[in-house]
Design an enzyme around this catalytic site. Structure first.
Site, mmCIF file in Angstrom:
data_model
loop_
_atom_site.group_PDB
_atom_site.id
_atom_site.type_symbol
_atom_site.label_atom_id
_atom_site.label_comp_id
_atom_site.label_asym_id
_atom_site.label_seq_id
_atom_site.Cartn_x
_atom_site.Cartn_y
_atom_site.Cartn_z
ATOM 1 N N ASP A 166 0.853 -1.176 0.000
ATOM 2 C CA ASP A 166 0.000 0.000 0.000
ATOM 3 C C ASP A 166 0.895 1.235 0.000
ATOM 4 O O ASP A 166 2.102 1.133 0.249
ATOM 5 C CB ASP A 166 -0.901 -0.037 1.235
ATOM 6 C CG ASP A 166 -1.833 1.158 1.294
ATOM 7 O OD1 ASP A 166 -2.331 1.571 0.243
ATOM 8 O OD2 ASP A 166 -2.064 1.676 2.407
ATOM 9 N N PHE A 187 -19.175 10.573 2.945
ATOM 10 C CA PHE A 187 -18.207 10.023 2.002
ATOM 11 C C PHE A 187 -18.347 8.509 1.887
ATOM 12 O O PHE A 187 -18.672 7.826 2.863
ATOM 13 C CB PHE A 187 -16.799 10.373 2.472
ATOM 14 C CG PHE A 187 -15.725 9.543 1.829
ATOM 15 C CD1 PHE A 187 -15.214 9.876 0.593
ATOM 16 C CD2 PHE A 187 -15.245 8.405 2.465
ATOM 17 C CE1 PHE A 187 -14.236 9.104 0.007
ATOM 18 C CE2 PHE A 187 -14.275 7.622 1.882
ATOM 19 C CZ PHE A 187 -13.762 7.977 0.646
ATOM 20 N N ARG A 242 -1.106 15.948 -1.717
ATOM 21 C CA ARG A 242 -2.444 15.372 -1.880
ATOM 22 C C ARG A 242 -3.445 16.514 -1.957
ATOM 23 O O ARG A 242 -3.497 17.357 -1.064
ATOM 24 C CB ARG A 242 -2.774 14.456 -0.690
ATOM 25 C CG ARG A 242 -1.854 13.278 -0.574
ATOM 26 C CD ARG A 242 -1.853 12.708 0.833
ATOM 27 N NE ARG A 242 -3.167 12.250 1.271
ATOM 28 C CZ ARG A 242 -3.615 11.001 1.093
ATOM 29 N NH1 ARG A 242 -2.862 10.121 0.469
ATOM 30 N NH2 ARG A 242 -4.807 10.639 1.537
#
Length: 1099
Positions: A294, A438, A495
Site C-alpha cells: 500500500d 463520504f 495530496r
C-alpha cells in the site's frame, strides 16, 4: 482442524503406523446453541449477540463502546438509541410491553453496514449501524444498557466474518508433502524386496529349522513374507520420524522469537516492537519474489500537514521565489497566529499573504475556511478553555480543520443538529440539516447548513476530478487557473482536494429532505436511492479553490526499496490514490526512475515506459494491443504505472482484471521491475495478488496498514501489517507486524534468509542421518534371514533421535549464520538463492539420499568385515551380534556426532558455545548412557530390558574396534570434504564469495563521500485519496455528544515516547520529503549505513 492437519501427509503416515501398533480411540464432539432474548448489559461486558440498542444509563441514550475485537481500534465509539425506545429507560415492565416490529437485512458479514426499520406506534424509523451493538464490542463508561437481540450464534456479524480462513503453508511444507510421498513409495519398495527375500529364504533355508522351530498350521512361506512386509514397515519407519516435525516446530518458534526480540526492528517513538504473529511461515520470508505494498501509511507517514492552497485563482503557500527571498521583499518566517487565541501553536505556515487576506476580510478566503470549518465529521473535545483536541476520521480531515482553526475559523463544538464555530473571534452557530457522507464511490462529502442569518448553503469537498464534473459552467476560467495550481502542487507530491459550494432554495430543499427521509427508511436498495438524491443536489456547484496536504515519506523507504530491488524482489504498489499522486510518490521513494537517469552503482540505464500506452493496452480493445506488447518487450522497461480506474462510473470493474485481459496485464507488468497500480479498490488489490500467485508460481508478500489492505494481506502467501494511523485491522489480519516500512528489508534479508537457510540445512542433515540409520537395517536384512531383526539395541533406537542427535541439529538450526546481519544487509544478492530454491529441492533431497546410501554401506560393511573372524587380545571371540551392534551404532553416532557432526561442522558456519556444548555433550551422553545401560546393575534390575550386559566394556577396550570406528568415520567424511573443496574452487556460490570477503575484511571500511542529492521537478497532477472507510456523517447527525473528557490526554499533535536512535537515514532520503524541503539537519558523526558500506565493496 483435522482436515488442515492432514494437509501434511506425514500425519497420515504417523496415523497409519499408530493403527498398526495400537487400537483406535473414540472421540466425542459437543455443540452449543444460542437463543435470542432481550438482554441487559453491564459496564465492561462483551456482547454475545447483535443487539438493537433500546436504552442506556447515559443522557440522550448514548453508549460508549470499544471495538478492538472487531476491527482492532481501541478508541471509543458512540452509539445512540432511538428516542422512541430511549424513553423506556430501565423499566422492565415497559420493556416487556414493547411491541415494535423490526425488519432488517439477512445475516451477513458487513461490520460497517446495517439496514433495517423499526415500526412502532404507527411510525417507521430508520435503523443503521449507529444503533446496533455488535457481538464482540465492549461497553465502556456506561453503567448499563438494554438491547433487543437481532442475531445470535453463527448469524452474528462477528461469526459471519469468522468463515473459512485459509491455513497458510510454506513452499517447503508443500515440497515436503511430495517428498514424503516419494519416501512412502521407496519404503514400500524396500519392504517388498525384503518380503520377497524372506519368501525365498523360507523356501530354501527355512525348512532346515522346522525340526527345532516347528511352524504353526497354515503358516507357510507366503504368510511369513506377508508378516515380514509389515514388520519392516514398522522397523524402517524412521525414514520419516515424528521427531522431524517436532524439531521443525521448535526451530520455527525459535526463529519467531528472534524477530520479536530484534531491537533494530523496534520503533521507540511509538514503543512498538516487531511481532511474529505466526510461527509457521518464517522460512517463507527467505523466498519472497513479489512484494505488494500500500502507499498511504505504508510508504508514507500518514501524518498530514496543511501545506498550500489555491483560493479564487490565487495560490498560497511556501515562498518559492528565490529572488524575492534574497531581496527580503517578502517576510519568510513562520506566520504569527497570535491574533487568534484559539490557534494551535504546533501549526506551521510560512506565507503571510494568506493571513493578510484573512485579516482584510476577503470574502472568498473567508468562504474557503468557513467550508473547511463546517464540512467534516470531526469531533471536538475541549478539556480546558481554549484547549481543543480534534478526533478526526482520517488525518486529512484533521489537518484541514486545524488549518481553518489557525486562520480564524475555529470549529468549537457540535450537536446532532448544529455546528458551532468561532469566525474571527465571533461565536456563530450553524444549523446542520444534512450530511451527505463520504464513500468509496462518491469520493466526496457535503453538508447542508443554515447560517444564523437564515441562508441555506451546501458545502462540498472531494477529489478534484469528481468536483469538476459537478461545477457550474461559469467556473470554467477559475477551473483552468486552479488546475494549473494543482499541477504545481502535484509536482511536489502533495495530496489535493477541491472545495465548492452552492446556495439552496428553501422550497426545493424541503421537497428534497422529504424524499431523503423516504429513501433512508427504505429496506430495499437504500444506498442506491440515497446516491441518486445526493447526485441530484450536488450539481451546479461554485468552485472556491483547492487544498494541498503533504504526506511525508517514512524514513528509509528509498534505501529499503533499492536494497530489495538488488535482492531481485519485484515491488508493486497498489493504491487507491490518483495516478499522478502515485507516480510522484514512486519517484520520491526510488520506485520509479526518470528516463535517462542512471541509478548509482548500476551499469544499465533505467527507462520509464510510457504509461499512456499501457492504459491503451489495458482499457481499449483494439488491434493495436499486440503491437503495444511488442514495443514493451523491445524496451524491457524497468518501471511501469497502471491505472485500474474506470473512464465511466457505469463500468462494473477494471478492464485489466477481466478474464480476457488479465494475462496481457500480467505479462506487461512482469516486464518491469517496479509496478504501480492506482485507483484500485480493496477487492482489486486482492485480485492482483491472486493473479500473480496463479500464473507466476512465486512466493508473494503483501504489506499495508489499513482496513482496505486486509483482503490483500490475506490473499498473499505472507501478510505484513504496519501499526500506523489507521487502526489495527491490518495488524490483526497479518502474519508479521512492525511500525515502519524500512524494517521490511531486515525482516526479509536477515531473518527471512537466515530462517530459510537454517531450515534447509536442518532438513538436509536430518534426512541424511535418518536415511543412514535406516538403510543399515536394509543391508542387515540380507544377513539375518530377512527376519525383521534390528541391527541396534532397542534402547539405542529409542534414544537416537530423542537424545543422541537432537541437540546438535537444533543448535545448528537455531544459531547458525553464514554471515552476520550487517553483511546480509550489505549484500542483498545473498537473498537470490532462496528465491530459486537452491538450498533445498527435490534434487538436493535425492543427492542427500544417495549420500546416505553410501554412508550406510560403509557403516555396515566395514564393521562387518573388520569383525569377521576377529578375536580379542586374549584370544576370545569378539564377533557376536551384540558386539557388532555396539560397533555399528557407535560408528553411526561417531558419524552423527563426529562424522555426521563433521558433516555438521561443514554445514555450520557460525559456531557458538551452545553449539559446541551440544555436539560434545551429545557424544559424551552417548558413551555415558551406553556404559550405564550395559552395566551389571541395570541387568540385575531388569534383565529382559537390558540384555547387552558387559558388551560396552568388553568391546570398547579393544584397539581394533577404535581403528574401525576411525576408518569408518573417515571414509564417510572424505567424499564430503572433496566435494566441498572442488565446489568452492570451481563453482563458488554467492555465499562462498561473501564469506571469503568476510574473512578478508580485517580493517574497518572507510566512510564513503555523501552522495549528491538529486532534486525533482515535475508537472504531473496530484490527487487526494480518501480513506477506504465509511464516514461518520450518520453518527454526527444521530444526536449524540462527545464522551466525557478524560483526566489527561495527548493533544494529538506531538509524538510521545522515547526518541528512536536505531536508524539514521543517509544519502538521498536523509532530510527528504516529497516537497523537496529539508526535514532535518545532518548530525555529525553519524554511523555509516549498510547501504553505503555496500558501495565500497567491489564485486
Amino acid at each position: 482442524n483435522l482436515f488442515e492437519q492432514f494437509q501434511r501427509i506425514a500425519n497420515a503416515y504417523f496415523l497409519f503406523l499408530l493403527v498398526l501398533q495400537v487400537r483406535e480411540t473414540n472421540t466425542h464432539t459437543h455443540a452449543q446453541h444460542l437463543h435470542p432474548t432481550v438482554k441487559q448489559i453491564s459496564c465492561k461486558h462483551s456482547k454475545c449477540a447483535d443487539l438493537l440498542l433500546l436504552s442506556s444509563s447515559e443522557p440522550l441514550n448514548l453508549v460508549y463502546i470499544e471495538t478492538a475485537e472487531l476491527d482492532g481500534e481501541t478508541n471509543l465509539k458512540v452509539r445512540q438509541a432511538l428516542p422512541v425506545t430511549g424513553d423506556l429507560g430501565d423499566d422492565i415492565e415497559k420493556l416487556a410491553d414493547f411491541n415494535g416490529e423490526v425488519r432488517c437485512e439477512p445475516p451477513n458479514n458487513r461490520l460497517d453496514r446495517f439496514t433495517g426499520t423499526l415500526t412502532f406506534a404507527g411510525q417507521k424509523y430508520s435503523l443503521d449501524n449507529e444503533k446496533i451493538l455488535l457481538r464482540g464490542c465492549t461497553l465502556r463508561n456506561t453503567e448499563w444498557c438494554f438491547g433487543l437481540v437481532l442475531f445470535g450464534g453463527p448469524e452474528t456479524k462477528l461469526m459471519q466474518n469468522c468463515g473459512k480462513s485459509t491455513f497458510k503453508r510454506t513452499s517447503i511444507d508443500r515440497l515436503m508433502n511430495v517428498l514424503v510421498l516419494c519416501i512412502f513409495g521407496f519404503l514400500a519398495i524396500m519392504c517388498t524386496v525384503l518380503a520377497i527375500g524372506n519368501w525365498f529364504w523360507e523356501v530354501r533355508e527355512g525348512s532346515q529349522f522346522t525340526v527345532f522351530l516347528p511352524r504353526q498350521d497354515g503358516n507357510d512361506a507366503a504368510f511369513s513374507a506377508f508378516l515380514t512386509f509389515w514388520s519392516y514397515v514398522i522397523i524402517l519407519n524412521t525414514v520419516v520420524p515424528i521427531s522431524l516435525y517436532v524439531s521443525v516446530e521448535i526451530i520455527r518458534l525459535g526463529n519467531s522469537f528472534y524477530i520479536d526480540w530484534d531491537r533494530k526492528m523496534y520503533y521507540a517513538r511509538n514503543d512498538t516492537p516487531a511481532e511474529a504473529r505466526t510461527t509457521t511461515l518464517n522460512e517463507e520470508l527467505g523466498q519472497i519474489k513479489y512484494v505488494f505494498s500500500d502507499k498511504t501509511g505504508t510508504l508514507t507517514q500518514n501524518i498530514m500537514t496543511f501545506n498550500k492552497c489555491s483560493i479564487n485563482g490565487k495560490s498560497y503557500g511556501k515562498i518559492q521565489d528565490v529572488t524575492l527571498l534574497l531581496l527580503s521583499l517578502q517576510p519568510t518566517g513562520r506566520v504569527d497566529f497570535s491574533f487568534n487565541p484559539l490557534a494551535d501553536p504546533r501549526f506551521v505556515f510560512h506565507d503571510h499573504a494568506l493571513v493578510e487576506a484573512v485579516k482584510l476580510e476577503n470574502p472568498e478566503v473567508h468562504a474557503f475556511f468557513r467550508l473547511l470549518a463546517l464540512c467534516h465529521t470531526v469531533m471536538a473535545e475541549e478539556k480546558t478553555e481554549g484547549d481543543l483536541f480534534y478526533q478526526a476520521q482520517s488525518p486529512d480531515e484533521g489537518a484541514l480543520v486545524t488549518a481553518a482553526r489557525n486562520f480564524g475559523f475555529v470549529f468549537r463544538s457540535r450537536t446532532p443538529d448544529s455546528v458551532s464555530i468561532v469566525e474571527m473571534g465571533q461565536q456563530r452557530s450553524y444549523e446542520l440539516l444534512a450530511i451527505l457522507d463520504f464513500n468509496n464511490i462518491r469520493k466526496r462529502m457535503s453538508v447542508i447548513v443554515r447560517s444564523p442569518e437564515g441562508k441555506l448553503s451546501l458545502f462540498c469537498k472531494g477529489a478534484d476530478t469528481i468536483i469538476y464534473e459537478r461545477l457550474h459552467q461559469s467556473c470554467s476560467k477559475l477551473m483552468d487557473v486552479t488546475t494549473e495550481h494543482l499541477n504545481e502542487f502535484a509536482g511536489e507530491g502533495l495530496r489535493t482536494l477541491a472545495l465548492a459550494y452552492k446556495d439552496l432554495d428553501e422550497e426545493y430543499f424541503d421537497q428534497w429532505k422529504q424524499r431523503h427521509h423516504e429513501a433512508s427508511t427504505a429496506l430495499d436498495d437504500r444506498e442506491s436511492k440515497l446516491d441518486q438524491l445526493y447526485e441530484e443536489i450536488e450539481k451546479d456547484l461554485l468552485l472556491l479553490g483547492a487544498t494541498a496536504i503533504e504526506d511525508k515519506l517514512q524514513d528509509g523507504v528509498p534505501q529499503t526499496i533499492e536494497q530489495l530491488s538488488k535482492a531481485d524482489i519485484k515491488i508493486w504498489v497498489l493504491t487507491g490514490d490518483k495516478q499522478e499522486t502515485a507516480e510522484n510518490i514512486g519517484y520520491s521513494c526510488n520506485l520509479l526512475v526518470r528516463p535517462g537517469y542512471q541509478r548509482p552503482q548500476s551499469g544499465t540505464s533505467y527507462l520509464s515506459c510510457n504509461f499512456l500506452s499501457c492504459l491503451v493496452l489495458l482499457i481499449t480493445k483494439t488491434s493495436q494491443e499486440k503491437s503495444d506488447i511488442l514495443i514493451l518487450q523491445k524496451h524491457k522497461c524497468d518501471s511501469c504505472l497502471f491505472s485500474l480506474s474506470h473512464f465511466s462510473p457505469a463500468v462494473p470493474q477494471a478492464y485489466a482484471l477481466e478474464r480476457s485481459m488479465e494475462l496481457e496485464f500480467l505479462r506487461t507488468a512482469c516486464m518491469c521491475k517496479s509496478v504501480i497500480c492506482c485507483r484500485v479498490t480493496p477487492l482489486q488489490k486482492a485480485q492482483v495478488v491472486e493473479l500473480v500467485k496463479k500464473y507466476k508460481q512465486v512466493v508473494t508478500l503483501a504489506i499495508g496498514d489499513g482496513a482496505n489492505d486486509v483482503s490483500m494481506i490475506k490473499a498473499a502467501h505472507i501478510g505484513v501489517g504496519i501499526s500506523g494511523q489507521e487502526g489495527m485491522q491490518a495488524v490483526l489480519s497479518s502474519d508479521y507486524s512492525f511500525a515502519q516500512f524500512r524494517f521490511l528489508q531486515r525482516l526479509l534479508l536477515v531473518h527471512g534468509r537466515w530462517s530459510y537457510l537454517r531450515m534447509c540445512k536442518f532438513l538436509r542433515y536430518f534426512f541424511y542421518k535418518n536415511f543412514t540409520f535406516t538403510f543399515v537395517h536394509f543391508w542387515y536384512a540380507f544377513f539375518c534371514g530377512f527376519s525383521a531383526q534390528t541391527v541396534y539395541d532397542e534402547w539405542f533406537i529409542t534414544l537416537y533421535n530423542l537424545v543422541y542427535t537432537a541437540l546438535p541439529v537444533l543448535g545448528m538450526s537455531l544459531f547458525d549464520q553464514d554471515v552476520n546481519d550487517a553483511w546480509s544487509m550489505q549484500h542483498p544478492q545473498l537473498y537470490v538463492p532462496g528465491q530459486l530454491n537452491l538450498y533445498f529441492s527435490k534434487r538436493s533431497f535425492f543427492k542427500c539420499a544417495l549420500h546416505s546410501c553410501y554412508s550406510s554401506l560403509v557403516l555396515f560393511f566395514l564393521p562387518y568385515a573388520a569383525m569377521h573372524d576377529t578375536v580379542r587380545d586374549d584370544g576370545k571371540d569378539v564377533a557376536d551380534y551384540q558386539s557388532f551392534a555396539l560397533l555399528t551404532q557407535t560408528c553411526l553416532i561417531k558419524i552423527n556426532v563426529f562424522s555426521v557432526s563433521s558433516q555438521l561442522g561443514f554445514e555450520m558456519a557460525y559456531w557458538t558455545a551452545v553449539n559446541t556444548f551440544f555436539v560434545l555433550g551429545s557424544l559424551a551422553m552417548y558413551f555415558a548412557v551406553t556404559f550405564a545401560m550395559y552395566s551389571n546393575g541395570m541387568f540385575l534390575m531388569l534383565p529382559s530390558a537390558f540384555s547387552f550386559i558387559g558388551t560396552a566394556r568388553n568391546s570398547l577396550n579393544q584397539p581394533n574396534i577404535w581403528l574401525t570406528i576411525l576408518l569408518t568415520s573417515t571414509l564417510c567424511v572424505l567424499p564430503v570434504v572433496t566435494y566441498r573443496f572442488l565446489l568452492i574452487q570451481l563453482c563458488p556460490t554467492i555465499n562462498d564469495k561473501v564469506m571469503f570477503k568476510v574473512r578478508q575484511a580485517k580493517a574497518k571500511l572507510p566512510t564513503p563521500p555523501r552522495p549528491t542529492r538529486i532534486r525533482r521537478t515535475s508537472s504531473r497532477r496530484s490527487g487526494y485519496a480518501f480513506s477506504h472507510a465509511q464516514g461518520y456523517g450518520d453518527l454526527v447527525m444521530s444526536g449524540r455528544y462527545l464522551r466525557r473528557p478524560a483526566v489527561s490526554r495527548s493533544s494529538g499533535f506531538a509524538h510521545t515516547g522515547r526518541a528512536t536512535t536505531g536508524f539514521s537515514p543517509m544519502g538521498r532520503s536523509a532530510g527528504y520529503s516529497p516537497t523537496g524541503r529539508p526535514q532535518n539537519v545532518k548530525v555529525p558523526d553519524v554511523q555509516v549505513t549498510s547501504l553505503q558500506m555496500y558501495r565500497t565493496i567491489t564485486d
